[in-house]
Design a protein around this motif. Structure first.
Motif, PDB file in Angstrom:
ATOM      1  N   ASN A  20       0.111   0.636  11.328  1.00 22.60           N
ATOM      2  CA  ASN A  20      -1.214   0.497  11.936  1.00 22.60           C
ATOM      3  C   ASN A  20      -1.252  -0.844  12.657  1.00 22.60           C
ATOM      4  O   ASN A  20      -1.269  -1.898  12.026  1.00 22.60           O
ATOM      5  CB  ASN A  20      -2.317   0.569  10.874  1.00 22.60           C
ATOM      6  CG  ASN A  20      -3.708   0.516  11.483  1.00 22.60           C
ATOM      7  OD1 ASN A  20      -3.874   0.283  12.678  1.00 22.60           O
ATOM      8  ND2 ASN A  20      -4.707   0.714  10.659  1.00 22.60           N
ATOM      9  N   SER A  26      -9.076   0.634   9.790  1.00 22.32           N
ATOM     10  CA  SER A  26      -8.195   1.492   8.996  1.00 22.32           C
ATOM     11  C   SER A  26      -8.330   2.916   9.519  1.00 22.32           C
ATOM     12  O   SER A  26      -9.343   3.277  10.120  1.00 22.32           O
ATOM     13  CB  SER A  26      -8.547   1.419   7.510  1.00 22.32           C
ATOM     14  OG  SER A  26      -9.813   1.972   7.284  1.00 22.32           O
ATOM     15  N   GLY A  54       0.173  -4.752   3.704  1.00 23.94           N
ATOM     16  CA  GLY A  54      -0.903  -5.006   4.648  1.00 23.94           C
ATOM     17  C   GLY A  54      -1.534  -6.358   4.421  1.00 23.94           C
ATOM     18  O   GLY A  54      -0.970  -7.224   3.749  1.00 23.94           O
ATOM     19  N   LYS A  55      -2.732  -6.526   4.969  1.00 26.04           N
ATOM     20  CA  LYS A  55      -3.432  -7.811   4.886  1.00 26.04           C
ATOM     21  C   LYS A  55      -3.630  -8.303   3.460  1.00 26.04           C
ATOM     22  O   LYS A  55      -3.662  -9.491   3.216  1.00 26.04           O
ATOM     23  CB  LYS A  55      -4.798  -7.713   5.565  1.00 26.04           C
ATOM     24  CG  LYS A  55      -4.744  -7.675   7.064  1.00 26.04           C
ATOM     25  CD  LYS A  55      -6.167  -7.643   7.610  1.00 26.04           C
ATOM     26  CE  LYS A  55      -6.183  -7.697   9.114  1.00 26.04           C
ATOM     27  NZ  LYS A  55      -7.555  -7.735   9.632  1.00 26.04           N
ATOM     28  N   GLU A  56      -3.787  -7.374   2.522  1.00 24.60           N
ATOM     29  CA  GLU A  56      -3.971  -7.776   1.126  1.00 24.60           C
ATOM     30  C   GLU A  56      -2.675  -8.277   0.499  1.00 24.60           C
ATOM     31  O   GLU A  56      -2.694  -8.904  -0.550  1.00 24.60           O
ATOM     32  CB  GLU A  56      -4.528  -6.618   0.304  1.00 24.60           C
ATOM     33  CG  GLU A  56      -5.923  -6.224   0.703  1.00 24.60           C
ATOM     34  CD  GLU A  56      -6.449  -5.070  -0.125  1.00 24.60           C
ATOM     35  OE1 GLU A  56      -5.786  -4.680  -1.102  1.00 24.60           O
ATOM     36  OE2 GLU A  56      -7.524  -4.557   0.211  1.00 24.60           O
ATOM     37  N   THR A 106      -4.914   6.975   3.725  1.00 30.31           N
ATOM     38  CA  THR A 106      -5.575   5.834   4.354  1.00 30.31           C
ATOM     39  C   THR A 106      -4.534   4.790   4.732  1.00 30.31           C
ATOM     40  O   THR A 106      -3.736   4.363   3.893  1.00 30.31           O
ATOM     41  CB  THR A 106      -6.610   5.210   3.403  1.00 30.31           C
ATOM     42  OG1 THR A 106      -7.582   6.214   3.073  1.00 30.31           O
ATOM     43  CG2 THR A 106      -7.313   4.022   4.049  1.00 30.31           C
ATOM     44  N   PRO A 108      -4.409   1.079   5.977  1.00 27.40           N
ATOM     45  CA  PRO A 108      -5.251  -0.109   6.159  1.00 27.40           C
ATOM     46  C   PRO A 108      -4.949  -0.834   7.476  1.00 27.40           C
ATOM     47  O   PRO A 108      -3.875  -0.646   8.059  1.00 27.40           O
ATOM     48  CB  PRO A 108      -4.887  -0.998   4.964  1.00 27.40           C
ATOM     49  CG  PRO A 108      -4.202  -0.104   3.987  1.00 27.40           C
ATOM     50  CD  PRO A 108      -3.557   0.979   4.804  1.00 27.40           C
ATOM     51  N   SER A 111      -1.123  -2.932   8.862  1.00 27.18           N
ATOM     52  CA  SER A 111      -0.280  -2.613   7.709  1.00 27.18           C
ATOM     53  C   SER A 111       0.878  -1.705   8.079  1.00 27.18           C
ATOM     54  O   SER A 111       0.894  -1.064   9.124  1.00 27.18           O
ATOM     55  CB  SER A 111      -1.110  -1.935   6.616  1.00 27.18           C
ATOM     56  OG  SER A 111      -1.505  -0.641   7.033  1.00 27.18           O
TER      57      SER A 111
END
Length: 123
Positions: A20, A26, A54-56, A106, A108, A111
């Motif tokens: 992504n 998302s 991903g960002k997390e 999903t 994100p 990611s």
């Protein structure tokens, strides 16, 4: 904004990497396989391992840009947010999803998601 890459593994399972590129949005995607020699569509069925980076899972580190040498701009470095680098901040997120060919996965923002599992023909 989401790009996919699929490969059949030696154990006959399929892996799909979904990227992504959107920094803020998302997406929910349904993974469908089209076999060139068959007229039916297939999708994941049963346990699907999902691995997310991903960002997390990472931290963005902006590059500090030194101010010009004018007396009024002396002091702390200015942060330029368009330049910098991502440095891992934690392990990847792993989960097992019980899937059907209609399952929406999903993806994100910003990611890479890898899905791995078996496929079966859609009803």
């Amino acid at each position: 904004m989401v790009t996919s890459y699929a490969v059949q593994r030696p154990d006959k399972k399929w892996s799909v990497m979904l990227v992504n590129r959107s920094q803020d949005v998302s997406y929910k995607v349904n993974v469908v396989f089209h076999q060139p020699d068959q007229s039916v569509e297939s999708g994941f069925r049963g346990p699907v391992e999902a691995v997310v980076f991903g960002k997390e899972q990472y931290q963005w580190h902006p590059t500090p840009v030194l101010p010009m040498s004018h007396p009024e701009s002396m002091g702390e470095p200015v942060i330029h947010t368009e330049e910098g680098y991502a440095k891992p901040d934690g392990p990847v997120k792993r989960e097992v999803i019980t899937a059907t060919p209609d399952t929406l996965f999903t993806i994100p923002p910003a990611s890479i998601v890898v899905l791995r599992g078996e496929i079966a023909a859609s009803n």
